[in-house]
Design a protein around this motif. Structure first.
Motif, mmCIF file in Angstrom:
data_model
loop_
_atom_site.group_PDB
_atom_site.id
_atom_site.type_symbol
_atom_site.label_atom_id
_atom_site.label_comp_id
_atom_site.label_asym_id
_atom_site.label_seq_id
_atom_site.Cartn_x
_atom_site.Cartn_y
_atom_site.Cartn_z
ATOM 1 N N GLU A 55 -2.893 -7.111 8.620
ATOM 2 C CA GLU A 55 -1.992 -6.304 7.789
ATOM 3 C C GLU A 55 -1.777 -6.908 6.401
ATOM 4 O O GLU A 55 -0.734 -6.690 5.783
ATOM 5 C CB GLU A 55 -0.651 -6.151 8.508
ATOM 6 N N SER A 56 -2.765 -7.627 5.884
ATOM 7 C CA SER A 56 -2.614 -8.266 4.577
ATOM 8 C C SER A 56 -2.673 -7.274 3.427
ATOM 9 O O SER A 56 -2.324 -7.622 2.292
ATOM 10 C CB SER A 56 -3.679 -9.348 4.394
ATOM 11 N N ALA A 63 1.832 -6.405 3.590
ATOM 12 C CA ALA A 63 2.450 -6.510 4.921
ATOM 13 C C ALA A 63 2.589 -5.122 5.527
ATOM 14 O O ALA A 63 2.567 -4.105 4.823
ATOM 15 C CB ALA A 63 3.824 -7.184 4.833
ATOM 16 N N LYS A 65 5.142 -3.676 6.640
ATOM 17 C CA LYS A 65 6.472 -3.099 6.478
ATOM 18 C C LYS A 65 6.465 -1.744 5.780
ATOM 19 O O LYS A 65 7.388 -0.937 5.958
ATOM 20 C CB LYS A 65 7.364 -4.063 5.702
ATOM 21 N N ASN A 93 9.378 -8.927 2.788
ATOM 22 C CA ASN A 93 8.454 -7.797 2.835
ATOM 23 C C ASN A 93 9.142 -6.451 3.056
ATOM 24 O O ASN A 93 8.734 -5.442 2.456
ATOM 25 C CB ASN A 93 7.399 -8.023 3.914
ATOM 26 N N SER A 292 -3.963 -14.539 6.665
ATOM 27 C CA SER A 292 -2.614 -14.416 7.217
ATOM 28 C C SER A 292 -1.626 -15.315 6.492
ATOM 29 O O SER A 292 -1.935 -16.464 6.158
ATOM 30 C CB SER A 292 -2.613 -14.784 8.705
ATOM 31 N N THR A 321 0.989 -9.759 10.693
ATOM 32 C CA THR A 321 1.824 -8.782 10.018
ATOM 33 C C THR A 321 1.880 -8.926 8.501
ATOM 34 O O THR A 321 2.403 -8.039 7.818
ATOM 35 C CB THR A 321 3.256 -8.885 10.547
ATOM 36 N N GLU A 322 1.366 -10.026 7.962
ATOM 37 C CA GLU A 322 1.447 -10.221 6.510
ATOM 38 C C GLU A 322 0.270 -11.044 6.023
ATOM 39 O O GLU A 322 -0.320 -11.812 6.774
ATOM 40 C CB GLU A 322 2.750 -10.947 6.129
#
Length: 325
Positions: A55-56, A63, A65, A93, A292, A321-322
């Motif tokens: 999810e970069s 992210a 989000k 984020n 990541s 996630t980020e």
């Protein structure tokens, strides 16, 4: 620090609304994020196949989000006219995503951050034309300040009396899970998620516990902010003190009250990890060209920490996630 719950896979909940993914598909710049296979790491960990959901880069932000923020802001503004100010608290984020969506909709944003958030993350929020207030306190203190600030609160942490918007944010995250379904040829044996207040974990739990599924779900937190693990061990929602951590987005002292029933019933396991273990996992993922950040690398560190307790795993998915800071 670990927790396990036998029988979690038998718990059931309603599914997320089907229209969420169609909404995201219509957004400019939408595309499924990569699901990257890491065979060498799988062999080292004794897993048949290991994937990282990267999810970069998600809707122009670094992210996941943006998925929750875009759907929630859409729902918040759907029956409103005129100018409003969207407010929220963030470790980075989520606030940036809310600020981005406010800007795209021609609205104002006021974002509250605890003083432990890195300066670069604060400047990234300000770059979205948002007003930023730095709170001399914890993430929970920032949440309280945002709730008292006026405007329209778009917070991912539920509490009694504030439940609808957090549920919309959770619904927004469901698109990520549907993408994993499309990208794999079979259901995974294990999905590993990083946990802050638990909203994203709630989305993943909802996806797999709303149907018959063999998938086990593992939550990972910093050992300096293990509010979900502590709550699971206590059998009730519990607040813990928090300190500094490189996993800034997970530095939360209290689980979301709307997420808590899902966390309590639907997680197979939870684990807390150290800063050193997270740093090592991040370096490993970078070596495999997965960019990541610390929160995104936490699932790998958590999987390593509890691997011996999980038995045979044919397919595992780590949700990064980020991207890197």
């Amino acid at each position: 620090m670990t927790f396990t719950r036998p029988g979690a896979r038998s718990w059931r909940c309603p599914p997320a609304p089907t229209e969420v993914r169609d909404f995201h598909a219509r957004l400019p710049g939408y595309a499924p994020t990569p699901l990257t296979e890491l065979p060498a790491l799988a062999a080292e960990l004794g897993i048949g196949r290991l994937f990282v959901k990267d999810e970069s880069s998600r809707l122009g932000l670094p992210a996941f989000k943006a998925l929750g923020a875009s759907w929630a802001v859409h729902r918040v503004l759907r029956h409103r006219t005129g100018q409003v100010t969207l407010t929220t608290a963030t470790d980075g984020n989520h606030g940036r995503a809310v600020a981005r969506m406010a800007r795209l909709h021609g609205q104002r944003a006021h974002i509250f951050v605890p003083h432990t958030v890195p300066a670069a993350a604060i400047e990234a929020v300000r770059a979205e034309n948002a007003e930023v207030t730095v709170v001399d306190g914890t993430y929970d203190d920032a949440v309280a300040a945002a709730a008292e600030a006026g405007g329209v609160l778009v917070q991912d942490m539920g509490r009694p009396g504030y439940e609808e918007v957090p549920e919309w944010i959770v619904e927004g995250y469901s698109t990520l899970c549907h993408e994993i379904d499309d990208q794999l040829d079979a259901e995974p044996d294990l999905v590993v998620v990083p946990v802050g207040v638990g909203s994203f974990a709630q989305a993943v739990i909802t996806h797999y516990r709303s149907r018959e599924s063999r998938t086990r779900l593992l939550a990972v937190e910093p050992d300096s902010a293990a509010c979900v693990l502590t709550s699971l061990e206590a059998g009730e929602l519990t607040t813990v003190p928090t300190g500094d951590t490189i996993m800034a987005g997970l530095n939360c002292g209290t689980p979301s009250s709307t997420s808590w029933p899902f966390l309590f019933h639907g997680l197979d396991a939870a684990v807390a990890i150290s800063e050193a273990d997270c740093t090592k996992a991040m370096e490993e993922l970078h070596a495999y060209n997965v960019p990541s950040g610390p929160c995104g690398a936490a699932p790998l560190a958590g999987l390593r920490a509890i691997r011996n307790e999980l038995g045979e795993i044919a397919t595992a998915v780590l949700i990064s996630t980020e991207g890197r800071p």
